[in-house]
Design an enzyme around this catalytic site. Structure first.
Site, PDB file in Angstrom:
ATOM      1  N   LYS A 126       0.857  -1.195   0.000  1.00  0.00           N
ATOM      2  CA  LYS A 126       0.000   0.000   0.000  1.00  0.00           C
ATOM      3  C   LYS A 126       0.889   1.239   0.000  1.00  0.00           C
ATOM      4  CE  LYS A 126      -3.966   1.929   2.583  1.00  0.00           C
ATOM      5  NZ  LYS A 126      -4.805   1.815   3.790  1.00  0.00           N
TER       6      LYS A 126
ATOM      7  N   SER B 137      -9.929   1.876   2.614  1.00  0.00           N
ATOM      8  CA  SER B 137      -9.023   2.624   1.773  1.00  0.00           C
ATOM      9  C   SER B 137      -8.010   1.775   1.012  1.00  0.00           C
ATOM     10  CB  SER B 137      -8.272   3.644   2.625  1.00  0.00           C
ATOM     11  OG  SER B 137      -7.419   2.995   3.557  1.00  0.00           O
TER      12      SER B 137
ATOM     13  N   SER C 241     -10.304  -0.430   6.772  1.00  0.00           N
ATOM     14  CA  SER C 241      -9.654  -0.338   5.456  1.00  0.00           C
ATOM     15  C   SER C 241      -8.960  -1.588   4.949  1.00  0.00           C
ATOM     16  CB  SER C 241      -8.645   0.797   5.452  1.00  0.00           C
ATOM     17  OG  SER C 241      -9.320   2.004   5.254  1.00  0.00           O
TER      18      SER C 241
HETATM   19  N1  GLN Z   1     -13.459   4.225   5.843  1.00  0.00           N
HETATM   20  C1  GLN Z   1     -12.946   4.661   7.110  1.00  0.00           C
HETATM   21  C2  GLN Z   1     -12.547   6.100   7.007  1.00  0.00           C
HETATM   22  O1  GLN Z   1     -12.765   6.662   6.004  1.00  0.00           O
HETATM   23  C3  GLN Z   1     -11.792   3.803   7.516  1.00  0.00           C
HETATM   24  C4  GLN Z   1     -10.569   4.086   6.764  1.00  0.00           C
HETATM   25  C5  GLN Z   1      -9.404   3.282   7.237  1.00  0.00           C
HETATM   26  O2  GLN Z   1      -9.572   2.266   7.898  1.00  0.00           O
HETATM   27  N2  GLN Z   1      -8.227   3.781   6.902  1.00  0.00           N
HETATM   28  O3  GLN Z   1     -12.017   6.670   7.918  1.00  0.00           O
END
Ligand code: GLN
Length: 490
Positions: A78, A158, A182
């Site tokens: 990532k 994400s 995410s």
């Molecule tokens: N979708 C969640 C957010 O937007 C979690 C994102 C994540 O786990 N990095 O914060």
């Protein structure tokens, strides 16, 4: 022999050990898939030269009898993990062109175990999102499509690029980070396994920070055993991260190879039966419990009474920490610089041009909830709620060993659907955020297909630092669900 790109990590390591293929051949086969499926936009930076160089070094180590746990296994990283000498962007314009001079601990651990990097994957900007649509480098396409419908679907977020790359057989495994879901939600959307370890299991050092008290690196792979192998290589105490747990690394792979769950108590939290969850997911959840029961587990109904406050509390804590973490991007030290007539204007111009809409929204929310007048009403309250959520789980784990829940309320949606309203996007994480707030490990296992032929995942949540029991339960679920589907054309 099966194509090298169809092999799991466990199969690849044995193929390599038996000298049926070299690490260079394995890397080349996967790099060819990166070429073939570039249209998915899963990668921000591909590193083919580095991959071949690392694969060559891996073959040399193997020839000397020095093979590590992941010797010769190609992985995607990532683009939130700093990689020495390789651009790291966090999918933000503000970090475009930033080339770290150091390697994150997690990636360093992976390379030490012999893995080979093929590139850096796309994500939501600074890991804020559930669709990968907030990336400055454009969205990622999910390799899965609804039957008879050619619309592009999102891979979740994400860590959308990391999940899509594994689902499209471009790599057998990848890294993600999970702050509120995410890793688990994109794993569910892409029909693969995604594991968020206990907070503190994997070092955050060298990972671009979003919300430091929640961020946790973890693996994606196509099998539970492979995620265990990756976790084993990634984790361990790191003196450079003060929240890294000073604990030995258990034999996670052994746990994943032992799906014996006879006598295990599986908790079903009643508060997770919420409106808005698709009927098919509710039915799959019940079926998942039946499967675990048939494998010898005992279902227990548990209560997590503060569940409904988890999402609102998360959307105070996470933006608060993000507003403070992202203060460092000022045009002076990293990436983008947009000049101005004085220093203040340089800051303003750089941050105005560098951050996308969602990132700016979070910084504004975070700054607001931390401001002198609102700190007690919002931030302090959210922290108090967080303690209650953690207590709920602790009490539930007095009567059960793991919890079973859906991973996400829906299957993958089309790019454009659910996008106009940020709150409906935030709801995607309602099943993953509570465990994040409590710092607990969770895993999403692909458990079935919906009527449109899209994968659905079930989530297991474990006790703090008990990934072994979690992996055992996940292996049992994987075995019983026998998912085995792959996206058409991949
Ligand atoms: N979708 C969640 C957010 O937007 C979690 C994102 C994540 O786990 N990095 O914060």
């Amino acid at each position: 022999m099966a194509a090298l790109t169809d092999l799991t990590i466990a199969q690849l390591t044995s193929t390599l050990a038996q000298k049926e293929a070299s690490a260079v051949e394995v890397a080349d086969a996967h790099l060819a898939k990166l070429d073939e499926h570039r249209a998915l936009n899963a990668f921000i930076t591909e590193t083919p030269d580095k991959a071949r160089e690392m694969a060559k070094a891996s073959d040399a180590r193997r020839a000397k009898g020095e093979a590590g746990l992941l010797e010769g296994v190609p992985l995607a990283i990532k683009d939130l993990f700093c990689t020495e000498g390789v651009q790291t962007t966090a999918a933000s314009n503000i970090l475009k062109g930033f080339v770290p001079q150091y390697e994150s601990t997690v990636t360093a651990n992976l390379w030490k175990s012999g893995a080979v990097m093929v590139g850096k994957t796309n994500l939501d900007e600074f890991a804020m999102g559930s669709s990968n649509m907030t990336s400055h480098f454009g969205g990622v396409e999910n390799p899965w499509k609804r039957k008879g419908d050619n619309r592009k679907l999102v891979p979740g977020g994400s860590s959308g690029g990391s999940a899509a790359a594994v689902a499209a057989y471009m790599v057998p495994g990848s890294t993600g980070t999970d702050t509120g879901g995410s890793i688990r939600q994109p794993a569910a959307f892409c029909g693969i396994v995604g594991l968020k370890p206990t907070y503190g299991r994997c070092s955050r050092w060298g990972v671009v920070a979003f919300a430091s008290s929640l961020d946790q690196p973890g693996p994606f792979a196509r099998t539970v055993e492979d995620t265990a192998l990756l976790l084993q290589a990634m984790s361990g105490h790191d003196p450079k991260d003060s929240t890294s747990a000073p604990l030995p690394v258990p034999d996670f792979a052994a746990a994943a190879r032992n799906p014996d769950i006879r006598g295990m108590k599986v908790g079903i939290p009643k508060e997770y039966r919420v409106d808005g969850t698709s009927d098919e997911i509710v039915a799959l959840w019940a079926k998942g419990m039946e499967m675990l029961k048939a494998a010898g587990a005992e279902p227990v109904e548990v209560s997590l009474p503060h569940t409904k406050y988890a999402l609102p509390a998360y959307y105070i804590v996470a933006p608060a920490e993000c507003s403070s973490n992202l203060a460092r991007y000022d045009g002076v030290r990293f990436g983008l610089r947009v000049p101005g007539k004085d220093l203040t204007e340089l800051y303003e111009n750089t941050r105005g041009a560098g951050f996308g809409k969602e990132t700016r929204r979070r910084i504004l929310i975070g700054t607001y909830v931390l401001s002198a007048g609102y700190y007690d009403a919002y931030y302090k309250k959210a922290q108090q709620i967080r303690a209650l959520i953690a207590r709920d789980f602790k009490q539930a784990f007095e009567t059960c060993d793991v919890l079973l829940t859906p991973t996400a309320p829906t299957a993958a949606f089309a790019a454009g659907e659910q996008m106009d309203d940020p709150v409906s996007m935030y709801l995607n994480d309602m099943f993953t955020i509570p465990a994040s707030m409590a710092g607990l490990p969770g895993i999403s296992v692909p458990a079935g297909l919906d009527k449109d032929g899209l994968p659905l995942g079930l989530q297991l949540i474990g006790r703090s630092f008990d990934e072994e029991t979690l992996l055992r339960a996940a292996a049992a679920l994987e075995k019983a669900a026998a998912f085995g589907a792959r996206p058409a054309g991949y």
